[in-house]
Design an enzyme around this catalytic site. Structure first.
Site, PDB file in Angstrom:
ATOM      1  N   LEU A 153      47.023  47.554  39.211  1.00  0.00           N
ATOM      2  CA  LEU A 153      47.353  46.137  38.970  1.00  0.00           C
ATOM      3  C   LEU A 153      46.086  45.362  38.641  1.00  0.00           C
ATOM      4  O   LEU A 153      45.069  45.528  39.296  1.00  0.00           O
ATOM      5  CB  LEU A 153      48.000  45.531  40.216  1.00  0.00           C
ATOM      6  CG  LEU A 153      49.207  46.277  40.827  1.00  0.00           C
ATOM      7  CD1 LEU A 153      49.650  45.577  42.115  1.00  0.00           C
ATOM      8  CD2 LEU A 153      50.359  46.372  39.841  1.00  0.00           C
ATOM      9  N   ARG A 154      46.164  44.529  37.594  1.00  0.00           N
ATOM     10  CA  ARG A 154      45.044  43.641  37.293  1.00  0.00           C
ATOM     11  C   ARG A 154      45.349  42.268  37.876  1.00  0.00           C
ATOM     12  O   ARG A 154      46.486  41.771  37.715  1.00  0.00           O
ATOM     13  CB  ARG A 154      44.877  43.494  35.770  1.00  0.00           C
ATOM     14  CG  ARG A 154      44.393  44.742  35.058  1.00  0.00           C
ATOM     15  CD  ARG A 154      44.629  44.621  33.562  1.00  0.00           C
ATOM     16  NE  ARG A 154      46.061  44.535  33.287  1.00  0.00           N
ATOM     17  CZ  ARG A 154      46.554  44.205  32.092  1.00  0.00           C
ATOM     18  NH1 ARG A 154      45.776  43.904  31.082  1.00  0.00           N
ATOM     19  NH2 ARG A 154      47.875  44.159  31.902  1.00  0.00           N
ATOM     20  N   ALA A 252      32.770  41.838  24.702  1.00  0.00           N
ATOM     21  CA  ALA A 252      31.396  41.676  25.214  1.00  0.00           C
ATOM     22  C   ALA A 252      31.281  40.359  25.979  1.00  0.00           C
ATOM     23  O   ALA A 252      31.985  39.385  25.675  1.00  0.00           O
ATOM     24  CB  ALA A 252      30.409  41.686  24.056  1.00  0.00           C
ATOM     25  N   GLY A 253      30.425  40.358  26.980  1.00  0.00           N
ATOM     26  CA  GLY A 253      30.255  39.123  27.765  1.00  0.00           C
ATOM     27  C   GLY A 253      29.123  39.295  28.760  1.00  0.00           C
ATOM     28  O   GLY A 253      28.231  40.132  28.573  1.00  0.00           O
ATOM     29  N   CYS A 260      37.228  44.893  42.332  1.00  0.00           N
ATOM     30  CA  CYS A 260      37.481  46.325  42.101  1.00  0.00           C
ATOM     31  C   CYS A 260      36.352  47.039  41.381  1.00  0.00           C
ATOM     32  O   CYS A 260      35.736  47.944  41.942  1.00  0.00           O
ATOM     33  CB  CYS A 260      38.793  46.494  41.351  1.00  0.00           C
ATOM     34  SG  CYS A 260      40.162  45.944  42.346  1.00  0.00           S
ATOM     35  N   LYS A 320      37.665  35.990  36.548  1.00  0.00           N
ATOM     36  CA  LYS A 320      38.380  36.116  35.267  1.00  0.00           C
ATOM     37  C   LYS A 320      39.433  35.022  35.240  1.00  0.00           C
ATOM     38  O   LYS A 320      39.734  34.408  36.273  1.00  0.00           O
ATOM     39  CB  LYS A 320      39.032  37.491  35.137  1.00  0.00           C
ATOM     40  CG  LYS A 320      40.090  37.760  36.196  1.00  0.00           C
ATOM     41  CD  LYS A 320      40.728  39.126  36.077  1.00  0.00           C
ATOM     42  CE  LYS A 320      41.820  39.170  35.048  1.00  0.00           C
ATOM     43  NZ  LYS A 320      42.670  40.367  35.170  1.00  0.00           N
TER      44      LYS A 320
HETATM   45  C1  UDX Z   1      40.789  46.069  37.462  1.00  0.00           C
HETATM   46  C2  UDX Z   1      41.545  47.165  36.712  1.00  0.00           C
HETATM   47  O1  UDX Z   1      41.798  46.707  35.374  1.00  0.00           O
HETATM   48  C3  UDX Z   1      42.878  47.446  37.401  1.00  0.00           C
HETATM   49  O2  UDX Z   1      43.546  48.503  36.747  1.00  0.00           O
HETATM   50  C4  UDX Z   1      42.592  47.843  38.854  1.00  0.00           C
HETATM   51  O3  UDX Z   1      43.795  48.089  39.545  1.00  0.00           O
HETATM   52  C5  UDX Z   1      41.827  46.736  39.536  1.00  0.00           C
HETATM   53  O4  UDX Z   1      40.608  46.444  38.835  1.00  0.00           O
HETATM   54  P1  UDX Z   1      40.840  43.446  37.695  1.00  0.00           P
HETATM   55  O5  UDX Z   1      39.494  43.684  38.304  1.00  0.00           O
HETATM   56  O6  UDX Z   1      41.842  42.651  38.447  1.00  0.00           O
HETATM   57  O7  UDX Z   1      41.554  44.889  37.391  1.00  0.00           O
HETATM   58  O8  UDX Z   1      40.647  42.718  36.286  1.00  0.00           O
HETATM   59  P2  UDX Z   1      40.288  43.190  34.792  1.00  0.00           P
HETATM   60  O9  UDX Z   1      41.139  42.394  33.896  1.00  0.00           O
HETATM   61  O10 UDX Z   1      40.290  44.659  34.672  1.00  0.00           O
HETATM   62  O11 UDX Z   1      38.766  42.623  34.599  1.00  0.00           O
HETATM   63  C6  UDX Z   1      37.761  43.140  35.406  1.00  0.00           C
HETATM   64  C7  UDX Z   1      36.441  42.493  34.964  1.00  0.00           C
HETATM   65  O12 UDX Z   1      36.046  43.014  33.676  1.00  0.00           O
HETATM   66  C8  UDX Z   1      36.494  40.969  34.813  1.00  0.00           C
HETATM   67  O13 UDX Z   1      35.294  40.412  35.349  1.00  0.00           O
HETATM   68  C9  UDX Z   1      36.518  40.756  33.302  1.00  0.00           C
HETATM   69  O14 UDX Z   1      35.870  39.538  32.943  1.00  0.00           O
HETATM   70  C10 UDX Z   1      35.714  41.944  32.800  1.00  0.00           C
HETATM   71  N1  UDX Z   1      36.037  42.363  31.440  1.00  0.00           N
HETATM   72  C11 UDX Z   1      37.279  42.860  31.183  1.00  0.00           C
HETATM   73  C12 UDX Z   1      35.061  42.300  30.448  1.00  0.00           C
HETATM   74  O15 UDX Z   1      33.953  41.839  30.693  1.00  0.00           O
HETATM   75  N2  UDX Z   1      35.364  42.734  29.203  1.00  0.00           N
HETATM   76  C13 UDX Z   1      36.603  43.242  28.892  1.00  0.00           C
HETATM   77  O16 UDX Z   1      36.819  43.599  27.744  1.00  0.00           O
HETATM   78  C14 UDX Z   1      37.591  43.299  29.920  1.00  0.00           C
END
Ligand code: UDX
Length: 442
Positions: A153-154, A252-253, A260, A320
């Protein structure tokens, strides 16, 4: 089925509400009384789109109930989900104390045969330890099957991910437990993978570590793009067209945060260390991510010189969009660095201010109004790509700021749009747009 979920956090509460919505009789237990009271009144302790309406609906239908009472929760359950916290310890290893505490309690409370599913993210081998505890502590005449059932889950889309996930992973070591888990999940019509317990535990870590690797990879490519005057948006687009690469997690960021990826990547390094397998690739992923967090304050100092006394507008506190969760949010690193430089910080966020204030107190100002944050600011840093920021009319920056200098950590705006306004715009992996006033253009 009669289901009990141990833990009413981001995973447990979503699991409990969604299984109730799927027609099961669900009890959710937590040790925090005030959290349970809030839930009994139909309120979620954290923001998750779509969760509260389902919570209220299933509460009123009697499909779902909340308790702190162990007997009420465990004695009649057919399936018990362990969804308690597994926080990171100072040395990067996983704190399993809540998992073991719940396991002992369940072993001493159950009155029927039961399946115990570990949904919390736990290091490979943890479910074997849970099995041992049940073998030692459960009533002799009862049967307890232990299953690994990690979640994907996200935050911000957890309800959707529960009903529309890509796969259900079941780690199981006997056919009876396997068939009960199948009965439970098949109505969701999501592809179900049955495997051994240790492989199921590893699927979770490997998946999160890979997604984190993808993010650090695209961030490194972005850093390179800046040096060779390429544009990371174009590069990511061109890469993502290749089905073997895919378009997701190539944004990118300033790096990943949350409860997680940072925790699970460190836990996997620990796990590898325990079996004397140096996981160098993942160590680099973590290192790149930490460096990415500090990129924008560095760039601000290059642009403005010393930040002491300068007013910073920090747009976005949550790790996020669509969540109020600030755990390991990049904004926290940025705030720490800005305060160390003596900058005066006003932070905007639509819903995460309470959590942020509880953590960092009054060392900064807070507002739910973007214009208020921008008013008189010498520079703005974007840490979270909230829609409210992405859709802000760009003239707001020069209209409200002392100096329209915007450092965008999430590439919220297209360069074409920015060029129409007198804004100095720094983003990730793309050329910097200097502050050219339209009048000066001819
Ligand atoms: C993550 C996993 O996606 C999910 O499957 C797991 O169960 C829990 O951890 P989550 O941490 O809730 O989910 O959010 P996610 O949308 O995956 O983003 C995680 C981080 O990566 C955020 O800080 C987001 O800003 C960053 N991110 C995500 C990027 O920097 N670039 C991207 O392209 C995607």
């Amino acid at each position: 089925m009669k289901i009990t979920v141990a833990g009413a956090g981001n995973v447990g509460l979503v699991t409990a509400v969604c299984f109730a919505e799927a027609g099961h009789q669900v009890t959710c237990i937590d040790t925090q009384r005030e959290k349970i009271e809030m839930l009994e009144n139909g309120h979620s302790p954290f923001f998750e789109p779509g969760l509260e309406p389902l919570l209220e609906k299933n509460l009123s239908k009697g499909q779902l109930c909340f308790t702190t009472d162990q007997n009420h929760a465990y004695s009649e359950a057919e399936v018990i989900f362990l969804a308690v916290g597994t926080p990171e310890k100072r040395d990067g290893s996983v704190d399993l104390s809540y998992i073991y505490a719940a396991t002992y309690t369940i072993a001493h409370t159950i009155k029927n045969n039961v399946i115990v599913c570990t949904k919390s993210t736990v290091p490979v081998g943890t479910n074997d330890m849970i099995k041992q505890i049940f073998q030692q502590r459960k009533p002799r005449h009862l049967r307890v099957d232990v299953v690994s059932n990690p979640e994907f889950l996200r935050e911000g889309s957890a309800v959707m991910d529960f009903f529309l996930g890509d796969r259900i992973v079941i780690g199981v070591d006997n056919p009876e437990a396997a068939s009960i888990m199948e009965q439970l999940y098949l109505p969701l019509k999501i592809p179900l993978i049955q495997t051994d317990i240790r492989s199921a535990e590893m699927i979770k870590y490997a998946s999160n570590a890979f997604l984190a690797t993808k993010i650090s990879f695209i961030n490194e490519i972005a850093n390179l793009c800046e040096k060779v005057e390429a544009n990371i948006e174009e590069v990511a687009y061109g890469m993502g067209m290749d089905k073997r690469i895919g378009t997701s997690y190539l944004q990118a960021g300033i790096g990943y945060g949350g409860s997680c990826f940072p925790k699970d990547t460190k836990a996997l390094i620990q796990l590898a260390g325990n079996v004397r397998h140096p996981f160098e690739l993942l160590e680099s992923v973590i290192k790149v991510n930490q460096q990415q967090h500090s990129l924008l304050v560095k760039k601000a100092m290059e642009l403005l010189g010393p930040l002491k006394g300068k007013k910073a507008a920090l747009l976005g506190l949550a790790f996020k969009p669509e969540t109020d969760d600030i755990r390991d949010a990049v904004s926290l690193t940025i705030i720490k660095e800005l305060l160390e430089e003596g900058s005066i910080v006003t932070a905007y966020d639509p819903i995460a201010i309470t959590n942020a204030h509880n953590l960092i107190g009054n060392s900064i100002e807070y507002t739910t109004n973007i214009r208020q944050a921008l008013k008189g600011a010498d520079f703005a840093i974007i840490a979270t790509e909230w829609d409210q920021i992405k859709h802000l009319p760009l003239f707001t920056y020069p209209d409200y700021m002392k100096e329209p200098i915007v450092l965008d950590g999430r590439n919220c705006y297209s360069l074409k749009d920015i060029e129409q306004y007198p804004i100095t715009y720094v983003s990730i992996g793309r050329p910097t747009i200097t502050n050219v006033k339209p009048a000066e253009q001819h």
